[in-house]
Design an enzyme around this catalytic site. Structure first.
Site, PDB file in Angstrom:
ATOM      1  N   CYS A   2     -12.749   4.055   1.446  1.00  0.00           N
ATOM      2  CA  CYS A   2     -14.009   4.410   0.786  1.00  0.00           C
ATOM      3  C   CYS A   2     -14.895   3.176   0.621  1.00  0.00           C
ATOM      4  O   CYS A   2     -14.396   2.085   0.369  1.00  0.00           O
ATOM      5  CB  CYS A   2     -13.819   5.043  -0.576  1.00  0.00           C
ATOM      6  SG  CYS A   2     -12.941   6.587  -0.552  1.00  0.00           S
ATOM      7  N   ARG A  27     -13.106  -0.539   6.532  1.00  0.00           N
ATOM      8  CA  ARG A  27     -12.198  -0.174   5.446  1.00  0.00           C
ATOM      9  C   ARG A  27     -11.530   1.175   5.679  1.00  0.00           C
ATOM     10  O   ARG A  27     -10.569   1.515   5.012  1.00  0.00           O
ATOM     11  CB  ARG A  27     -12.961  -0.133   4.116  1.00  0.00           C
ATOM     12  CG  ARG A  27     -13.486  -1.493   3.686  1.00  0.00           C
ATOM     13  CD  ARG A  27     -14.334  -1.349   2.456  1.00  0.00           C
ATOM     14  NE  ARG A  27     -13.556  -0.878   1.344  1.00  0.00           N
ATOM     15  CZ  ARG A  27     -13.032  -1.650   0.407  1.00  0.00           C
ATOM     16  NH1 ARG A  27     -13.207  -2.933   0.466  1.00  0.00           N
ATOM     17  NH2 ARG A  27     -12.338  -1.145  -0.580  1.00  0.00           N
ATOM     18  N   TRP A  75     -12.821   8.295   2.329  1.00  0.00           N
ATOM     19  CA  TRP A  75     -11.488   8.413   2.928  1.00  0.00           C
ATOM     20  C   TRP A  75     -10.791   9.476   2.092  1.00  0.00           C
ATOM     21  O   TRP A  75     -10.506   9.266   0.910  1.00  0.00           O
ATOM     22  CB  TRP A  75     -10.771   7.071   2.850  1.00  0.00           C
ATOM     23  CG  TRP A  75      -9.502   6.986   3.614  1.00  0.00           C
ATOM     24  CD1 TRP A  75      -9.359   6.673   4.937  1.00  0.00           C
ATOM     25  CD2 TRP A  75      -8.169   7.183   3.113  1.00  0.00           C
ATOM     26  NE1 TRP A  75      -8.035   6.661   5.280  1.00  0.00           N
ATOM     27  CE2 TRP A  75      -7.282   6.982   4.182  1.00  0.00           C
ATOM     28  CE3 TRP A  75      -7.640   7.525   1.869  1.00  0.00           C
ATOM     29  CZ2 TRP A  75      -5.905   7.097   4.057  1.00  0.00           C
ATOM     30  CZ3 TRP A  75      -6.269   7.644   1.738  1.00  0.00           C
ATOM     31  CH2 TRP A  75      -5.419   7.430   2.833  1.00  0.00           C
ATOM     32  N   ASN A 101     -15.474   5.670  -5.612  1.00  0.00           N
ATOM     33  CA  ASN A 101     -14.255   5.176  -4.966  1.00  0.00           C
ATOM     34  C   ASN A 101     -13.145   5.249  -5.998  1.00  0.00           C
ATOM     35  O   ASN A 101     -13.368   4.875  -7.154  1.00  0.00           O
ATOM     36  CB  ASN A 101     -14.391   3.699  -4.570  1.00  0.00           C
ATOM     37  CG  ASN A 101     -15.216   3.501  -3.332  1.00  0.00           C
ATOM     38  OD1 ASN A 101     -15.720   4.460  -2.763  1.00  0.00           O
ATOM     39  ND2 ASN A 101     -15.368   2.254  -2.929  1.00  0.00           N
ATOM     40  N   GLY A 102     -11.958   5.671  -5.582  1.00  0.00           N
ATOM     41  CA  GLY A 102     -10.838   5.719  -6.521  1.00  0.00           C
ATOM     42  C   GLY A 102     -10.343   7.139  -6.693  1.00  0.00           C
ATOM     43  O   GLY A 102     -10.664   8.026  -5.891  1.00  0.00           O
ATOM     44  N   GLU A 481       7.273  -6.644  11.164  1.00  0.00           N
ATOM     45  CA  GLU A 481       5.825  -6.790  11.291  1.00  0.00           C
ATOM     46  C   GLU A 481       5.365  -6.449  12.718  1.00  0.00           C
ATOM     47  O   GLU A 481       4.343  -5.778  12.899  1.00  0.00           O
ATOM     48  CB  GLU A 481       5.413  -8.222  10.906  1.00  0.00           C
ATOM     49  CG  GLU A 481       3.943  -8.543  11.046  1.00  0.00           C
ATOM     50  CD  GLU A 481       3.003  -7.653  10.229  1.00  0.00           C
ATOM     51  OE1 GLU A 481       3.476  -6.834   9.423  1.00  0.00           O
ATOM     52  OE2 GLU A 481       1.781  -7.766  10.427  1.00  0.00           O
ATOM     53  N   LYS A 485       2.680  -3.488  13.465  1.00  0.00           N
ATOM     54  CA  LYS A 485       1.437  -3.783  14.192  1.00  0.00           C
ATOM     55  C   LYS A 485       1.265  -2.788  15.322  1.00  0.00           C
ATOM     56  O   LYS A 485       0.203  -2.220  15.524  1.00  0.00           O
ATOM     57  CB  LYS A 485       1.532  -5.179  14.788  1.00  0.00           C
ATOM     58  CG  LYS A 485       0.779  -6.368  14.454  1.00  0.00           C
ATOM     59  CD  LYS A 485      -0.286  -6.505  13.487  1.00  0.00           C
ATOM     60  CE  LYS A 485      -0.337  -5.615  12.325  1.00  0.00           C
ATOM     61  NZ  LYS A 485      -0.412  -6.104  11.017  1.00  0.00           N
ATOM     62  N   GLU A 488       0.658   0.972  14.064  1.00  0.00           N
ATOM     63  CA  GLU A 488      -0.604   1.317  13.397  1.00  0.00           C
ATOM     64  C   GLU A 488      -1.790   1.371  14.342  1.00  0.00           C
ATOM     65  O   GLU A 488      -2.698   2.162  14.131  1.00  0.00           O
ATOM     66  CB  GLU A 488      -0.877   0.441  12.166  1.00  0.00           C
ATOM     67  CG  GLU A 488      -1.115  -1.021  12.401  1.00  0.00           C
ATOM     68  CD  GLU A 488      -1.390  -1.769  11.084  1.00  0.00           C
ATOM     69  OE1 GLU A 488      -1.157  -2.982  11.054  1.00  0.00           O
ATOM     70  OE2 GLU A 488      -1.848  -1.161  10.104  1.00  0.00           O
ATOM     71  N   HIS A 504      24.971   1.183  14.014  1.00  0.00           N
ATOM     72  CA  HIS A 504      25.401   2.074  12.932  1.00  0.00           C
ATOM     73  C   HIS A 504      24.611   3.369  12.929  1.00  0.00           C
ATOM     74  O   HIS A 504      24.521   4.038  11.905  1.00  0.00           O
ATOM     75  CB  HIS A 504      25.296   1.349  11.582  1.00  0.00           C
ATOM     76  CG  HIS A 504      26.235   0.194  11.474  1.00  0.00           C
ATOM     77  ND1 HIS A 504      27.578   0.353  11.261  1.00  0.00           N
ATOM     78  CD2 HIS A 504      26.025  -1.131  11.637  1.00  0.00           C
ATOM     79  CE1 HIS A 504      28.166  -0.836  11.265  1.00  0.00           C
ATOM     80  NE2 HIS A 504      27.240  -1.752  11.498  1.00  0.00           N
ATOM     81  N   LYS A 603      -8.411  -0.222   5.331  1.00  0.00           N
ATOM     82  CA  LYS A 603      -8.133  -1.651   5.235  1.00  0.00           C
ATOM     83  C   LYS A 603      -7.495  -1.994   3.895  1.00  0.00           C
ATOM     84  O   LYS A 603      -6.561  -2.773   3.824  1.00  0.00           O
ATOM     85  CB  LYS A 603      -9.428  -2.445   5.423  1.00  0.00           C
ATOM     86  CG  LYS A 603      -9.253  -3.952   5.328  1.00  0.00           C
ATOM     87  CD  LYS A 603      -8.407  -4.486   6.464  1.00  0.00           C
ATOM     88  CE  LYS A 603      -8.150  -5.966   6.373  1.00  0.00           C
ATOM     89  NZ  LYS A 603      -7.017  -6.369   7.237  1.00  0.00           N
TER      90      LYS A 603
HETATM   91  O1  M6R Z   1      -4.460  -5.898   1.088  1.00  0.00           O
HETATM   92  P1  M6R Z   1      -2.954  -5.882   1.083  1.00  0.00           P
HETATM   93  O2  M6R Z   1      -2.372  -7.074   1.743  1.00  0.00           O
HETATM   94  O3  M6R Z   1      -2.388  -5.660  -0.293  1.00  0.00           O
HETATM   95  O4  M6R Z   1      -2.571  -4.623   1.952  1.00  0.00           O
HETATM   96  C1  M6R Z   1      -1.246  -4.237   2.112  1.00  0.00           C
HETATM   97  C2  M6R Z   1      -1.094  -3.260   3.251  1.00  0.00           C
HETATM   98  O5  M6R Z   1      -1.865  -2.121   3.017  1.00  0.00           O
HETATM   99  C3  M6R Z   1      -1.513  -3.889   4.578  1.00  0.00           C
HETATM  100  O6  M6R Z   1      -0.790  -5.026   4.875  1.00  0.00           O
HETATM  101  C4  M6R Z   1      -1.330  -2.871   5.736  1.00  0.00           C
HETATM  102  O7  M6R Z   1       0.025  -2.617   5.931  1.00  0.00           O
HETATM  103  C5  M6R Z   1      -2.010  -3.399   7.005  1.00  0.00           C
HETATM  104  N1  M6R Z   1      -2.778  -2.372   7.608  1.00  0.00           N
HETATM  105  C6  M6R Z   1      -1.065  -3.881   8.024  1.00  0.00           C
HETATM  106  O8  M6R Z   1      -1.703  -4.310   9.173  1.00  0.00           O
END
Ligand code: M6R
Length: 608
Positions: A2, A27, A75, A101-102, A481, A485, A488, A504, A603
């Site tokens: 948002c 975002r 969003w 927002n929220g 990670e 990556k 997503e 396992h 974001k």
């Molecule tokens: O702003 P933050 O670091 O707290 O965000 C945490 C996660 O939402 C963020 O790392 C998310 O997993 C990313 N999209 C990963 O690329």
């Protein structure tokens, strides 16, 4: 997640608001809307989908004349993405318009009460209750009505509001959702994030929780939740304006991947003084660090993955027991708080709802909270006892790269300093670590120059459906990670496994041609991971190995091997993440996807 942009001044509001919203697109959102006051009426237009749909619908704002307006990118949380559910929301008389927002957590109860009183709701959103409640409490004084609403709603909000009988005024309020106010010669702005107004002004006020603001052509007036006038100081944003633009790169993500050497330099070098690490900015006493019995690292997503690496490094170097928690789990798991412990919250945005809630939970139990945060002035930064800022600059792509890398660097520095103070490393060892740390940016530059190799490999895996990442120790943390990556931004299902755990259960999924990315950079664990590579190879996997040049024998077993330079084992993650970020990027690019704005993602996740 948002976005809000609002403007009042001497220029046409709609084009400024649409431009502001476009700078918040990163975002994440699924619909957008705008309301502009032409002096007589509040005109509203909303559209599902990308902002360009709204832009075309309003002829780039030309169809919405007026000098005062509010806009929103939504969003979806309550109610599916649709024109009707998009913001702004208005009351039945079309005299009050609200963007939000929220999440209003008690909206169901409030809605029921309003419906019993005869209110007619048109959307499924929680936000619409605000428009009806404002009507209920309004007696000609907007601030008094907003105040009453704020006392009755539970949850989080950043609000932009216009009242028909207060032309040329915008009202705004916040609680647990960021909101800033900007000002320049032509007018005044509200925004949920800095990039929305950076092209117009660097002069901003950060709204604090439970504050209200009234903007008009003549003034900016702030109030607390009891309607009392309060004074606030403006601050100057020193962001480089180009940092929030693509600068010739096809995508923000690729640009940000390339910015990593600079981001790490900016994060580490100002803190290296006379061949030592200076973390006095954190205000942690040496005696306090010596006494530490436990560290709890709490974060979400990639920041959590940085925390998993942090655990290995802090335990290994400073010999302090570390637990790592997902913030969404931590806040509800009734954790045990002990004396002489430290909570570390990690967050790029500093606004992640679960991480912020975990921070408050820790503080409520008198926990000392240090946060590793990228956004200056964010909620997590403001509420922490100490802040280690990562100087990655604005990160726009939803998939984090440079902020994650800086979080790793922050953990290395904390671990080294704690180890030095606790005397768990010798002076010689500390010097060796410091030299290795200084070299990382240059080594990353070297890796980036080989990106074509990774693109070539990625192009062979565009149609794949499942990928496994595996590694041990820090290589496992890294695999988490690398896998996130990829999924997503490429929408390919992938899982990261501690290599020893694969047999396992999950190995039953490995069949002829399954791609397994095996990360084996840790010398002490190399032969163990090699055995796991043999296990998956035997079941038909195609293995892409990632290791250091000293382990070239991996080529005897893996099908394709990528090499990263040598560094301290603890710092390996900073190098091996680069090929994995590039791999994810090129797979997404090759599949023709929206690299910077992957579907369903935001974001910064400011709702639970
Ligand atoms: O702003 P933050 O670091 O707290 O965000 C945490 C996660 O939402 C963020 O790392 C998310 O997993 C990313 N999209 C990963 O690329």
């Amino acid at each position: 997640m948002c976005g809000i942009a609002g403007y009042i001044g001497t220029k046409s509001a709609a084009p400024i608001i649409l431009d502001g919203l476009s700078r918040l697109e990163y975002r994440g959102y699924d619909s957008a809307g705008i309301a502009v006051f032409d002096g007589e009426k509040i005109h509203m237009k909303k559209a599902m989908g990308r902002l360009r749909v709204l832009d075309e619908l309003t002829r780039h704002g030309a169809d919405m004349p007026g000098f005062c307006g509010i806009g929103h990118t939504r969003w979806a949380t309550h109610g599916c993405p649709s024109d009707t559910n998009a913001h702004p929301h208005m009351n039945e008389e079309n005299t009050i318009a609200v963007v939000h927002n929220g999440i209003i957590e008690n909206y169901a109860r409030l809605k029921k009460r309003l419906e019993q009183k005869g209110c007619h709701f048109v959307s499924e959103t929680d936000t619409e209750v605000l428009a009806h409640m404002l009507t209920e409490y309004y007696n000609g004084d907007p601030v008094a009505a907003i105040e009453k609403v704020m006392h009755r709603v539970e949850g989080s909000y950043a609000l932009g509001i216009m009242f028909l009988d207060h032309p040329h005024h915008i009202y705004a309020a916040r609680k647990d959702s960021p909101l800033i106010v900007g000002t320049n010669d032509s007018g005044k702005f509200i925004a949920s994030d800095v990039p929305a107004i950076l092209h117009h002004t660097r002069n901003v006020y950060y709204m604090e929780n439970e504050e209200i603001v009234c903007l008009s052509n003549e003034h900016i007036r702030f109030f607390n939740i009891d309607g009392e006038a309060i004074a606030k100081e403006a601050v100057t944003i020193d962001w480089d304006i180009h940092a929030a633009e693509k600068g010739g790169y096809e995508h923000f993500m690729l640009k940000e991947i390339h910015e990593q050497p600079k981001a790490i330099r900016d994060t580490i070098f100002p803190r290296i003084k006379k061949d030592d690490i200076d973390l006095s900015e954190l205000g942690l006493e040496e005696a306090e660090i010596r006494r530490l019995k436990k560290i709890s690292i709490i974060a979400c997503g990639s920041a959590f993955h940085a925390g998993v690496t942090g655990k290995y490094v802090l335990e290994g170097l400073a010999r302090i027991p570390v637990e790592v928690d997902l913030a969404s789990e931590y806040r509800y798991r009734d954790p045990i708080y002990e004396r002489d412990s430290l909570v570390i919250i990690v967050s790029q945005s500093g606004e992640t709802a679960d991480s912020l809630a975990a921070l408050r939970e820790a503080k409520a139990h008198n926990g000392k909270v240090l946060s590793i945060v990228n956004v200056v002035g964010s909620s997590i930064a403001r509420e922490s006892d100490a802040v280690f800022y990562t100087w990655a600059g604005p990160e726009i792509a939803v998939a984090t790269t440079k902020a994650y890398s800086c979080q790793l660097a922050a953990f290395y520095m904390l671990a080294m300093k704690f180890a030095q103070i606790r005397r768990t490393v010798t002076a010689e060892r500390f010097d060796a670590l410091l030299n290795a740390l200084r070299l990382l940016p240059e080594q990353i530059e070297g890796l980036l120059s080989q990106k074509e190799k990774i693109q070539f490999f990625a192009n062979h895996y565009l149609a794949t459906e499942h990928i496994f990442f595996m590694g041990r120790g820090i290589d496992y943390a890294l695999s988490l990670e690398g896998s996130l990556k990829l999924k997503e931004i490429s929408y390919i299902h992938s899982e990261a496994y501690a290599a020893g755990e694969l047999k396992h259960g999950t190995i039953s999924l490995v069949e002829d041609g399954t791609l397994v990315v095996a990360v084996a950079t840790q010398d002490a664990l190399y032969s163990k991971t090699m055995s796991n590579i043999v296990e998956v190879k035997t079941r038909g996997a195609f293995v892409m190995g990632l290791t250091t040049l000293r382990h070239q024998d991996m080529e005897n077993c893996a099908d394709y091997v990528l090499y990263v330079p040598e560094t301290e084992n603890y710092f390996m993650g900073s190098l091996s993440i680069i090929p994995l970020q590039l791999f994810a990027y090129y797979v997404s690019l090759g599949r023709g996807l929206d690299v910077d704005k992957p579907r369903n993602l935001a974001k910064s996740v400011t709702v639970e």
